[in-house]
Design an enzyme around this catalytic site. Structure first.
Site, PDB file in Angstrom:
ATOM      1  N   GLU B  34       5.897  41.133  39.288  1.00  0.00           N
ATOM      2  CA  GLU B  34       5.385  39.803  38.924  1.00  0.00           C
ATOM      3  C   GLU B  34       6.477  38.759  39.112  1.00  0.00           C
ATOM      4  OE1 GLU B  34       2.240  38.435  37.855  1.00  0.00           O
ATOM      5  OE2 GLU B  34       3.525  36.709  38.300  1.00  0.00           O
ATOM      6  N   ARG B  35       6.103  37.638  39.763  1.00  0.00           N
ATOM      7  CA  ARG B  35       7.096  36.601  40.019  1.00  0.00           C
ATOM      8  C   ARG B  35       7.079  35.528  38.938  1.00  0.00           C
ATOM      9  NH1 ARG B  35       3.880  33.949  45.123  1.00  0.00           N
ATOM     10  NH2 ARG B  35       2.122  33.211  43.909  1.00  0.00           N
ATOM     11  N   GLY B  39       0.497  38.626  32.900  1.00  0.00           N
ATOM     12  CA  GLY B  39      -0.849  38.217  32.496  1.00  0.00           C
ATOM     13  C   GLY B  39      -1.535  37.337  33.525  1.00  0.00           C
ATOM     14  N   ILE B  41      -2.855  34.345  36.146  1.00  0.00           N
ATOM     15  CA  ILE B  41      -3.525  33.066  35.913  1.00  0.00           C
ATOM     16  C   ILE B  41      -4.321  33.138  34.617  1.00  0.00           C
ATOM     17  CG2 ILE B  41      -5.322  31.516  36.768  1.00  0.00           C
ATOM     18  CD1 ILE B  41      -2.673  31.389  38.285  1.00  0.00           C
ATOM     19  N   GLY B 114       7.230  39.837  45.389  1.00  0.00           N
ATOM     20  CA  GLY B 114       7.030  41.094  46.096  1.00  0.00           C
ATOM     21  C   GLY B 114       6.541  40.885  47.521  1.00  0.00           C
ATOM     22  N   ALA B 182     -17.623  26.329  37.329  1.00  0.00           N
ATOM     23  CA  ALA B 182     -17.201  26.641  35.964  1.00  0.00           C
ATOM     24  C   ALA B 182     -15.933  25.880  35.582  1.00  0.00           C
ATOM     25  CB  ALA B 182     -16.970  28.143  35.832  1.00  0.00           C
ATOM     26  N   GLU B 202     -20.438  16.347  42.846  1.00  0.00           N
ATOM     27  CA  GLU B 202     -20.766  17.683  43.347  1.00  0.00           C
ATOM     28  C   GLU B 202     -21.404  17.559  44.728  1.00  0.00           C
ATOM     29  OE1 GLU B 202     -20.510  21.111  42.438  1.00  0.00           O
ATOM     30  OE2 GLU B 202     -21.433  21.208  44.431  1.00  0.00           O
ATOM     31  N   ALA B 317     -11.939  37.189  35.599  1.00  0.00           N
ATOM     32  CA  ALA B 317     -10.935  38.110  35.088  1.00  0.00           C
ATOM     33  C   ALA B 317     -11.524  39.507  34.865  1.00  0.00           C
ATOM     34  CB  ALA B 317     -10.359  37.569  33.785  1.00  0.00           C
ATOM     35  N   HIS B 443     -32.309  39.000  12.005  1.00  0.00           N
ATOM     36  CA  HIS B 443     -32.751  37.648  11.675  1.00  0.00           C
ATOM     37  C   HIS B 443     -31.914  37.107  10.515  1.00  0.00           C
ATOM     38  CE1 HIS B 443     -35.435  34.265  11.098  1.00  0.00           C
ATOM     39  NE2 HIS B 443     -35.399  34.514   9.803  1.00  0.00           N
TER      40      HIS B 443
HETATM   41  C1  LIG Z   1      -8.744  26.958  34.814  1.00  0.00           C
HETATM   42  C2  LIG Z   1      -9.285  28.340  34.984  1.00  0.00           C
HETATM   43  C3  LIG Z   1     -10.120  28.866  34.035  1.00  0.00           C
HETATM   44  C4  LIG Z   1     -10.614  30.144  34.171  1.00  0.00           C
HETATM   45  N1  LIG Z   1     -11.461  30.636  33.222  1.00  0.00           N
HETATM   46  C5  LIG Z   1     -11.944  31.884  33.341  1.00  0.00           C
HETATM   47  C6  LIG Z   1     -12.785  32.426  32.360  1.00  0.00           C
HETATM   48  O1  LIG Z   1     -13.104  31.790  31.363  1.00  0.00           O
HETATM   49  N2  LIG Z   1     -13.248  33.681  32.516  1.00  0.00           N
HETATM   50  C7  LIG Z   1     -12.917  34.422  33.605  1.00  0.00           C
HETATM   51  O2  LIG Z   1     -13.355  35.557  33.701  1.00  0.00           O
HETATM   52  N3  LIG Z   1     -12.125  33.944  34.574  1.00  0.00           N
HETATM   53  C8  LIG Z   1     -11.633  32.687  34.455  1.00  0.00           C
HETATM   54  N4  LIG Z   1     -10.805  32.210  35.433  1.00  0.00           N
HETATM   55  C9  LIG Z   1     -10.517  33.047  36.590  1.00  0.00           C
HETATM   56  C10 LIG Z   1      -9.447  34.093  36.246  1.00  0.00           C
HETATM   57  O3  LIG Z   1      -8.305  33.450  35.802  1.00  0.00           O
HETATM   58  C11 LIG Z   1      -9.160  34.935  37.441  1.00  0.00           C
HETATM   59  O4  LIG Z   1     -10.358  35.496  37.908  1.00  0.00           O
HETATM   60  C12 LIG Z   1      -8.198  36.069  37.131  1.00  0.00           C
HETATM   61  O5  LIG Z   1      -6.993  35.584  36.655  1.00  0.00           O
HETATM   62  C13 LIG Z   1      -7.957  36.922  38.363  1.00  0.00           C
HETATM   63  O6  LIG Z   1      -7.083  37.930  38.065  1.00  0.00           O
HETATM   64  P1  LIG Z   1      -6.157  38.599  39.165  1.00  0.00           P
HETATM   65  O7  LIG Z   1      -5.480  39.720  38.481  1.00  0.00           O
HETATM   66  O8  LIG Z   1      -6.941  38.885  40.367  1.00  0.00           O
HETATM   67  O9  LIG Z   1      -5.118  37.495  39.600  1.00  0.00           O
HETATM   68  P2  LIG Z   1      -4.228  36.469  38.778  1.00  0.00           P
HETATM   69  O10 LIG Z   1      -4.603  36.351  37.376  1.00  0.00           O
HETATM   70  O11 LIG Z   1      -4.218  35.244  39.592  1.00  0.00           O
HETATM   71  O12 LIG Z   1      -2.809  37.166  38.819  1.00  0.00           O
HETATM   72  C14 LIG Z   1      -2.079  37.268  39.994  1.00  0.00           C
HETATM   73  C15 LIG Z   1      -0.638  37.402  39.646  1.00  0.00           C
HETATM   74  O13 LIG Z   1       0.078  37.816  40.790  1.00  0.00           O
HETATM   75  C16 LIG Z   1       1.304  37.159  40.827  1.00  0.00           C
HETATM   76  N5  LIG Z   1       1.748  37.148  42.222  1.00  0.00           N
HETATM   77  C17 LIG Z   1       1.122  36.605  43.299  1.00  0.00           C
HETATM   78  N6  LIG Z   1       1.824  36.856  44.406  1.00  0.00           N
HETATM   79  C18 LIG Z   1       2.929  37.535  44.037  1.00  0.00           C
HETATM   80  C19 LIG Z   1       4.047  38.070  44.738  1.00  0.00           C
HETATM   81  N7  LIG Z   1       4.174  37.928  46.069  1.00  0.00           N
HETATM   82  N8  LIG Z   1       5.006  38.709  44.051  1.00  0.00           N
HETATM   83  C20 LIG Z   1       4.884  38.853  42.692  1.00  0.00           C
HETATM   84  N9  LIG Z   1       3.870  38.372  41.998  1.00  0.00           N
HETATM   85  C21 LIG Z   1       2.895  37.735  42.649  1.00  0.00           C
HETATM   86  C22 LIG Z   1       0.990  35.777  40.296  1.00  0.00           C
HETATM   87  O14 LIG Z   1       2.161  35.173  39.795  1.00  0.00           O
HETATM   88  C23 LIG Z   1      -0.008  36.098  39.197  1.00  0.00           C
HETATM   89  O15 LIG Z   1       0.631  36.271  37.969  1.00  0.00           O
HETATM   90  C24 LIG Z   1     -10.280  30.926  35.302  1.00  0.00           C
HETATM   91  C25 LIG Z   1      -9.426  30.402  36.258  1.00  0.00           C
HETATM   92  C26 LIG Z   1      -8.919  29.118  36.105  1.00  0.00           C
HETATM   93  C27 LIG Z   1      -7.994  28.595  37.143  1.00  0.00           C
END
Ligand SMILES: Cc1cc2nc3c(=O)[nH]c(=O)nc-3n(C[C@H](O)[C@H](O)[C@H](O)COP(=O)(O)OP(=O)(O)OC[C@H]3O[C@@H](n4cnc5c(N)ncnc54)[C@H](O)[C@@H]3O)c2cc1C
Lengths: 425, 464
Positions: B34-35, B39, B41, B114, B182, B202, B317, B443
């Site tokens: 992780e960079r 946890g 995004i 990475g 969303a 939109e 997520a 209820h």
């Molecule tokens: C404002 C907002 C609100 C959201 N609300 C919801 C919600 O309510 N419910 C929901 O289900 N989803 C929500 N989402 C979407 C959700 O955040 C994502 O679907 C989810 O985080 C995806 O998970 P992931 O593990 O695929 O990637 P991410 O959570 O994006 O994690 C990827 C990780 O990889 C790391 N990374 C990337 N490239 C490299 C590299 N080369 N080397 C090392 N590390 C790297 C990044 O730093 C990051 O920490 C929301 C998104 C946003 C932007």
């Protein structure tokens, strides 16, 4: 929690089978994917793999038990560390259910009471696990859930399973899709039972024998058979075969039967109306000629299928047929290798049989019975001559193939056999 | 010497860290690279901090309606900085929680950027030092980032994306939100509840375009009553900074509009993080900024997998986490692993009113050739909703008329995001309308609307 191991359905038509033997003992640790038992179905011996892991805490149905209904619990798996004794508790159903007809456990005893041998299959008393939606779709399709293998958690039957399954035909008149087992034998006169007087040995009917009996009785009783016979001169064919085999060298030799399979497939393409099955709703006309080839195996017959034989070369047909036949004899065929097909070839020529009429093997529309190729006097241009002649008899289902169509098929076949080079056209 | 693992996950979002934990549970030696913060995004810049913000705006809303419940409250004031601080604290608490989970499961966390070096090999660079890791299985879980449109680049002050929108220093008086998915609607709702005048643009002909049309229409009415402005089927011609704010020109309904605002949030979709991680050299297939994978997350390159946002929609997520689990179980050879059924993934939007759905919309069900039975039930007919003072809501069910399969369920109103799982379970268990009707709902609860919406599809609703 103990997990039940259920008697699997190895093919869509399988309702029961023989649990030939266990390959693990009570107390053994088993992993998912381990081969734990062997099961003999109506047509093949298959290995059963464990889906769950843990300890085989109980064998509920001993090896050598016949007529084990699909989905009967045959064993219990407990998680490692769990007391084996707790295994019985959560599965009272499995214990209470008559898991297997006990009398059949001793198949070797020659005096085994015939009544026990022919005991009806265990009724489906035990619970079939299926989702509500799967149950409803099965009901609407007229599908017996006991015939369906579940792919859900713990073998539960889910929607996708019933959607993929096809309704079972209650009678042979409605070919059950194309899952029909392909088995042909000349009808065997049933020996009248003479209890007390004559001496006899009771040979328990295995799955294959029962399938042969059931399907052929149904076929002969419900399909309006008619028969057409024609003589084919095969000198050209034999010459071509010789040339081809000299070319092939070390490869699989092409047999006369392979050439017959090819000729029949091409004839079916020329007369597509004959490459068809009867169902109550419609005649199913097939796109390919999938030729089932009868192979004698110990205890019965099995007919593996050469799919789309019309597009395959003779060498391919020869190779496939030999491989299928070998595996048929060791009962190692997969269900999809002997189920379905559109037409059958049965050849008793090697036994010197000159001519015979075979029983149709549903859902096929017909079967071609091949006699021995032998030198016979023939009249050519008004003069007596000698030719190698082979007599073939077509048994056709009159509901699908009318007389003229059947005759057309035989004529096309005869032409291809007598002028085998035209197979190249 | 490269350190060897059984499995390496690149990215520690809900896809990556969950995959690593599952791998550890199955006895694998796992590492997570992780960079940024553990946890991803979701915990740091997505799901969680936005929910913390939205909770504040909900409290604000309740305080404003305190009189309805018999309270006399004077002027309501708030400190935006403290609201944002709380949101950040929630995020860092959970990120620390992930760190603890990694430790507990004996998962190695490698900090840095990475990059794949080849099959089974990964380099991680941090402050000019590079370490090499090796594993027979590598899962790409690098997530995604906000999409920008040509000519619509954010500048970090007046034109921003979710990252800046989550940590406002001041409240914009007039806010323009571009995109009504969303993320866009959550920010629109937050800022509107806090007092901004919000306009949403939109491109498609309705807001929340992935939701059922009835829900979109219901949401449009509800938000319009709250004072939000909408331009649908709108073509954004120009968006440029002007003074301290922005000016947008749009075309909608055959007319041109000029919209002035203090700030604009771009929420027009996301793109996968596929760059600079060495995918090209390995020949991994990338289509429209997302890695192409099969139902078990395999990329086609042996030993290389991808999960979560980087593999495409739905960008959620729980989808990322579930894919991670399935992918790892398949790698470990766990028996009976089934691919994730995307039709059973619920989607939630935590605006006010909340929106939640699972399965097919009515239009999609019909388009797929289903003969449907549709049920609707309004919150107005529900005792608990009235008692809570939350009478605004609608539940809609779509059944297959032939089989009774629940094809889809669509909800808008108070706490629907906590309720949708009931329909998700129903779908996963393949229940029909019969079991849903036979289920006893307590209820008085809001969930009784779920029961009534099922009954209504079969003409049997009681309270309507
Ligand atoms: C404002 C907002 C609100 C959201 N609300 C919801 C919600 O309510 N419910 C929901 O289900 N989803 C929500 N989402 C979407 C959700 O955040 C994502 O679907 C989810 O985080 C995806 O998970 P992931 O593990 O695929 O990637 P991410 O959570 O994006 O994690 C990827 C990780 O990889 C790391 N990374 C990337 N490239 C490299 C590299 N080369 N080397 C090392 N590390 C790297 C990044 O730093 C990051 O920490 C929301 C998104 C946003 C932007």
């Amino acid at each position: 929690m103990a997990t039940q191991i259920l008697m699997p359905a190895l093919s869509p038509t399988m309702t029961e089978g023989t649990l030939t033997k266990w390959l693990v003992k009570e107390g053994d640790v088993i992993k998912a994917g381990d081969v734990i038992a062997e099961i003999e179905t109506d047509k093949a011996t298959m290995e059963v793999e464990a889906v769950d892991e843990g300890i085989l805490s109980r064998i509920l149905v001993p090896g050598g038990t016949e007529n084990v209904a699909v989905n009967t619990p045959i064993g219990l798996i407990t998680e490692e560390g769990e007391a084996a004794s707790s295994a019985a508790a959560p599965a009272p159903k499995a214990v209470a259910t008559p898991a297997a007809p006990q009398a059949a456990v001793a198949p070797a005893a020659p005096a085994a009471s015939p009544a026990a041998v022919s005991a009806p299959p265990v009724s489906h008393g035990e619970r079939v696990f299926a989702t509500p939606l799967a149950r409803r779709i099965a009901r609407d399709k007229g599908l017996d859930l006991a015939q369906v293998q579940g792919s859900g958690p713990h073998g539960r039957i889910v929607k996708a399973d019933v959607e993929a399954a096809r309704p079972q035909a209650p009678a042979a008149a409605v070919p059950s899709g194309r899952t029909g087992a392909a088995v042909i034998t000349p009808p065997v006169p049933s020996t009248p039972f003479a209890p007390g007087s004559a001496e006899f040995t009771a040979i328990p009917n295995d799955g294959m024998r029962r399938t042969v009996a059931r399907r052929l009785s149904e076929a002969k009783a419900t399909i309006p058979h008619y028969y057409l016979t024609v003589d084919c001169e095969i000198d050209n064919l034999l010459a071509m075969r010789k040339t081809l085999n000299e070319q092939v060298g070390g490869g699989t030799k092409i047999s006369v039967n392979d050439m017959i399979v090819k000729a029949l497939a091409l004839a079916l393409v020329k007369v597509p109306a004959a490459n068809a099955s009867w169902t109550d709703e419609a005649i199913l006309r097939y796109a390919h000629a999938d030729i089932a080839v009868a192979v004698a195996v110990e205890g019965g017959l099995i007919t593996p299928i050469v799919r789309a034989a019309e597009v395959k070369g003779l060498a391919t047909i020869a190779g496939e047929t030999r491989d299928l036949a070998e595996r048929a004899r060791s009962r190692k065929l997969k269900p999809e290798e002997y189920q379905g097909g559109t037409f059958t070839v049965s050849n008793l020529g090697m036994f010197g049989v000159r001519q015979f009429a075979a029983v149709i093997n549903p859902p096929h529309g017909g079967i071609l019975a091949i006699g021995a190729g032998e030198q016979r006097p023939v009249v050519k241009n008004g003069a007596l001559a000698v030719a190698t002649v082979m007599t073939v008899t077509l048994s056709a289902d009159h509901r699908v193939i009318d007389g003229a169509v059947g005759a057309g098929l035989l004529a096309a076949f005869k032409r291809l056999i007598e002028e085998p080079l035209t197979m190249l056209l | 010497m490269a350190e060897r693992f059984d499995l390496i996950v690149l990215g520690s979002g809900p896809g990556g860290y969950v995959a690593a934990i599952r791998a550890a549970q199955l006895g694998m030696k796992a590492a997570v690279v992780e960079r940024e913060a553990l946890g991803g995004i979701c915990l740091n810049w997505g799901c969680i901090p936005t929910k913390a913000l939205l909770r504040s705006s909900e409290v604000h809303h309740l305080l404003q309606h305190a009189g309805d419940y018999g309270f006399e409250i004077g002027d309501i004031t708030f400190d935006l900085a403290r609201i944002v601080k709380r949101s950040r604290q929630v995020a860092s608490q959970l990120s620390a929680g992930v760190k603890h989970l990694m430790k507990k499961n004996k998962i190695t966390v490698v900090e840095g950027e990475g990059r794949l070096l080849g099959k089974g090999r990964l380099a991680v660079t941090r402050n000019d030092t590079t370490v090499e890791l090796e594993a027979p299985h590598i899962i790409i879980a690098t997530g995604a980032r906000a999409r920008t449109l040509p000519g619509l680049e954010p500048n970090g002050t007046s034109i921003i994306t979710y990252r800046e929108a989550m940590v406002p220093k001041t409240l914009p008086k007039r806010l323009l939100v571009v995109g009504s998915g969303a993320i866009g609607m959550e920010f629109a709702s937050f800022y509107a509840q806090m007092g901004s005048k919000v306009t949403v643009v939109e491109a498609l002909d309705r807001i929340l375009p992935v939701e059922d049309e009835d829900i979109s229409a219901f949401a449009l009415k509800a938000f319009t009553r709250q004072g939000l402005k909408f331009h649908t089927a709108a073509n954004l011609k120009r968006l440029s900074p002007e003074g301290t704010g922005v000016v947008a020109e749009i075309e909608a309904g055959g007319q041109s509009h000029r919209i002035e605002a203090d700030q604009a949030i771009l929420a027009v979709g996301i793109v996968g993080n596929v760059e600079n991680i060495g995918l090209e050299a390995l020949g991994v297939k990338v289509e429209r900024s997302h890695i192409v994978v099969d139902e078990f997350s395999r990329t086609g390159v042996p030993g290389l997998y991808a999960i979560g946002d980087v593999t495409g929609p739905p960008w959620l997520a729980h989808k990322a986490s579930h894919e991670g689990v399935v992918c790892v179980e398949k790698i470990a050879g766990v028996a009976g692993v089934h691919p994730l059924d995307t039709g059973n993934i619920p989607g939630c939007t935590y605006c006010l009113p909340q929106i939640a759905s699972v399965g097919l919309t009515e239009a999609k069900a019909r388009a797929a050739g289903h003969e449907v039975k549709v049920g609707r039930f309004p919150y107005l007919g529900n005792g608990k909703a009235i008692a809570l003072g939350e009478p605004e809501g609608l539940v809609k069910t779509v059944f297959d008329a032939k089989t009774g399969a629940l094809l889809g369920a669509h909800m808008i109103g108070a706490e629907v995001t906590e309720q949708i799982q009931g329909y998700a379970i129903a779908r996963t268990l393949e229940t029909t309308e019969a079991e849903l009707m036979a289920t006893v709902f307590p209820h008085p609860t809001l969930s009784e609307t779920m029961h009534e919406a099922v009954l209504d599809a079969y003409g049997r609703a009681i309270h309507i």
